[in-house]
Design a protein around this motif. Structure first.
Motif, PDB file in Angstrom:
ATOM      1  N   LEU A 102       0.837  -1.437   0.275  1.00  0.00           N
ATOM      2  CA  LEU A 102      -0.159  -0.126  -0.166  1.00  0.00           C
ATOM      3  C   LEU A 102       0.485   1.063   0.077  1.00  0.00           C
ATOM      4  CD1 LEU A 102      -3.263   0.562   0.561  1.00  0.00           C
ATOM      5  CD2 LEU A 102      -2.449   0.960   2.593  1.00  0.00           C
ATOM      6  N   PRO A 104       1.777   4.157   1.529  1.00  0.00           N
ATOM      7  CA  PRO A 104       1.721   4.656   2.601  1.00  0.00           C
ATOM      8  C   PRO A 104       0.948   6.517   2.306  1.00  0.00           C
ATOM      9  CG  PRO A 104       3.862   4.394   2.736  1.00  0.00           C
ATOM     10  CD  PRO A 104       3.587   4.338   1.128  1.00  0.00           C
ATOM     11  N   THR A 108      -1.934   8.536   7.902  1.00  0.00           N
ATOM     12  CA  THR A 108      -1.145   7.007   8.415  1.00  0.00           C
ATOM     13  C   THR A 108      -0.381   7.456   9.995  1.00  0.00           C
ATOM     14  OG1 THR A 108      -1.645   5.311   7.292  1.00  0.00           O
ATOM     15  CG2 THR A 108      -0.076   5.118   8.705  1.00  0.00           C
ATOM     16  N   GLY A 131       0.229  -6.308   9.541  1.00  0.00           N
ATOM     17  CA  GLY A 131      -0.226  -5.697   8.099  1.00  0.00           C
ATOM     18  C   GLY A 131       1.170  -4.570   7.823  1.00  0.00           C
ATOM     19  N   SER A 132       2.597  -4.731   8.061  1.00  0.00           N
ATOM     20  CA  SER A 132       3.418  -4.289   8.190  1.00  0.00           C
ATOM     21  C   SER A 132       3.794  -3.016   6.605  1.00  0.00           C
ATOM     22  CB  SER A 132       4.598  -4.555   8.664  1.00  0.00           C
ATOM     23  OG  SER A 132       5.022  -5.672   8.199  1.00  0.00           O
ATOM     24  N   GLY A 133       3.255  -3.553   5.514  1.00  0.00           N
ATOM     25  CA  GLY A 133       3.206  -3.303   4.291  1.00  0.00           C
ATOM     26  C   GLY A 133       4.470  -2.848   4.005  1.00  0.00           C
ATOM     27  N   ASN A 136       6.649   1.804   6.853  1.00  0.00           N
ATOM     28  CA  ASN A 136       6.614   3.075   7.245  1.00  0.00           C
ATOM     29  C   ASN A 136       6.653   2.849   8.696  1.00  0.00           C
ATOM     30  OD1 ASN A 136       4.221   1.287   6.223  1.00  0.00           O
ATOM     31  ND2 ASN A 136       3.065   3.235   6.314  1.00  0.00           N
ATOM     32  N   ILE A 137       5.366   2.232   9.291  1.00  0.00           N
ATOM     33  CA  ILE A 137       4.847   2.266  10.223  1.00  0.00           C
ATOM     34  C   ILE A 137       6.099   1.709  11.339  1.00  0.00           C
ATOM     35  CG2 ILE A 137       3.168   1.799  12.186  1.00  0.00           C
ATOM     36  CD1 ILE A 137       1.062   1.828  10.197  1.00  0.00           C
ATOM     37  N   ASN A 197      -2.577  -0.277  10.669  1.00  0.00           N
ATOM     38  CA  ASN A 197      -3.343  -0.117   9.500  1.00  0.00           C
ATOM     39  C   ASN A 197      -4.050  -1.631   9.172  1.00  0.00           C
ATOM     40  OD1 ASN A 197      -5.012   1.683   7.505  1.00  0.00           O
ATOM     41  ND2 ASN A 197      -2.617   1.942   6.920  1.00  0.00           N
ATOM     42  N   PRO A 198      -5.087  -1.755   9.410  1.00  0.00           N
ATOM     43  CA  PRO A 198      -5.129  -3.534   8.776  1.00  0.00           C
ATOM     44  C   PRO A 198      -6.257  -3.040   7.432  1.00  0.00           C
ATOM     45  CG  PRO A 198      -6.783  -2.880  10.324  1.00  0.00           C
ATOM     46  CD  PRO A 198      -5.874  -1.898  10.300  1.00  0.00           C
ATOM     47  N   PRO A 199      -6.847  -4.179   6.762  1.00  0.00           N
ATOM     48  CA  PRO A 199      -6.900  -3.567   5.325  1.00  0.00           C
ATOM     49  C   PRO A 199      -8.408  -3.554   5.445  1.00  0.00           C
ATOM     50  CG  PRO A 199      -6.113  -5.800   4.980  1.00  0.00           C
ATOM     51  CD  PRO A 199      -6.225  -5.299   6.549  1.00  0.00           C
ATOM     52  N   ALA A 221      -4.176  -5.581   1.200  1.00  0.00           N
ATOM     53  CA  ALA A 221      -3.561  -4.941   1.910  1.00  0.00           C
ATOM     54  C   ALA A 221      -4.901  -3.295   2.047  1.00  0.00           C
ATOM     55  CB  ALA A 221      -2.227  -3.534   1.650  1.00  0.00           C
TER      56      ALA A 221
END
Ligand code: GLN
Length: 293
Positions: A102, A104, A108, A131-133, A136-137, A197-199, A221
């Motif tokens: 995703l 960012p 977020t 859900g670290s993608g 970024n977080i 930040n889940p889907p 995502a």
């Protein structure tokens, strides 16, 4: 989706190519024609916006012209500029992105604003990012608090590969990424803080998304393929196993009704101190909730 492509006819000078690209974007109804054209050129030449104008008469090499032409055509076909250039900005830092993750979002960044004081209130906190993608977080929190110990989990090995690259770029030593399907398996460990930040897009709302998002960002995502609440229900179930007493969850939610539904999921005796953080539009987008223990 637009089907066209543009042939940039001007001599291969920065200013002339930009003018052509902007005109082509406008003709093809690309959302931010000027900004996108400039952004693609800035990324190609690795220069600032003001450099574009001071170098407006600079002639590009054949390769640079071909690359810019390709960027422009991909944008006309609807691909987000962040995927075309392979990076984006999040919380003031550059992150590698590709269509496995995703892109960012500015909302977020509010999750980070909410998390930072909580993270700093613990000594060496264990933090789980579900859900670290792109990472970024996790990476932003890892840099802010080098004493924290962070695990980032994601179902997608391709996303984890992007997160690893970003982690290497920032030299984070206090951060591990690994594959986990949170709907099926429980992570090991006990945490002071869970962020996610889940889907959360409901399956029947997928067709309301902008084409850039719908056709290019990873479906897994964006949506849980159900009502947009599945991940939060799972979090409420596993929180007592994963969180220390008085541990926190900091979760991004959708606007409007979605935030109310998520609130109700956590509006139970085992949780307290439920609080929303608003985004810059005044919508309740981040839910903070504490597990009583
Ligand atoms: N954690 C990443 C982000 O916030 C990815 C989230 C996701 O894939 N749903 O951008």
């Amino acid at each position: 989706m637009n089907a066209g492509s543009a042939v940039l006819v001007s001599p291969a000078r920065v200013g002339a190519l930009l003018k052509d690209a902007k005109a082509a974007f406008r003709a093809e109804q690309v959302n931010n024609p000027d900004i996108d054209a400039e952004w693609l050129m800035m990324s190609l030449l690795r220069c600032s916006r003001s450099d574009l104008f001071t170098n407006s008469e600079k002639t590009l090499s054949n390769q640079e012209c071909a690359d810019f032409q390709e960027f422009v055509n991909r944008r006309i076909l609807g691909e987000p500029p962040q995927y075309i250039v392979g990076e984006t900005e999040f919380y003031g830092r550059t992150f590698i992105v590709n269509p496995s993750v995703l892109i960012p979002r500015p909302e977020t960044e509010r999750l980070i604003d909410a998390a930072i004081p909580i993270v700093r209130s613990f000594v060496r906190p264990n933090i789980l990012d579900i859900g670290s993608g792109s990472g970024n977080i996790s990476i932003t929190l890892a840099i802010d608090n080098p004493d924290s110990i962070i695990k980032g989990v994601d179902i997608s090995t391709d996303a984890l590969a992007v997160a690893e690259k970003n982690k290497i770029n920032y030299g984070c030593k206090n951060l591990t990424f690994y594959r986990l399907d949170i709907l099926k398996d429980n992570p090991q460990g006990l945490f002071q803080i869970i962020v996610s930040n889940p889907p959360y897009i409901a399956s029947d709302e997928m067709n309301t998304l902008m084409e850039d998002v719908k056709y290019f960002e990873p479906k897994s995502a964006l949506t849980d393929d159900a009502d947009g609440l599945m991940f939060y229900q799972k979090f409420a179930t596993i929180a007592p196993k994963l969180l220390v007493p008085e541990g926190w969850m900091i979760l991004e939610v959708g606007g409007g009704e979605h935030s109310k539904k998520v609130f109700e999921i956590f509006n139970k005796p085992e949780f307290h101190n439920l609080d929303f953080v608003k985004d810059f539009n005044g919508d309740q987008r981040i839910l903070k909730v504490q597990y009583r223990g």
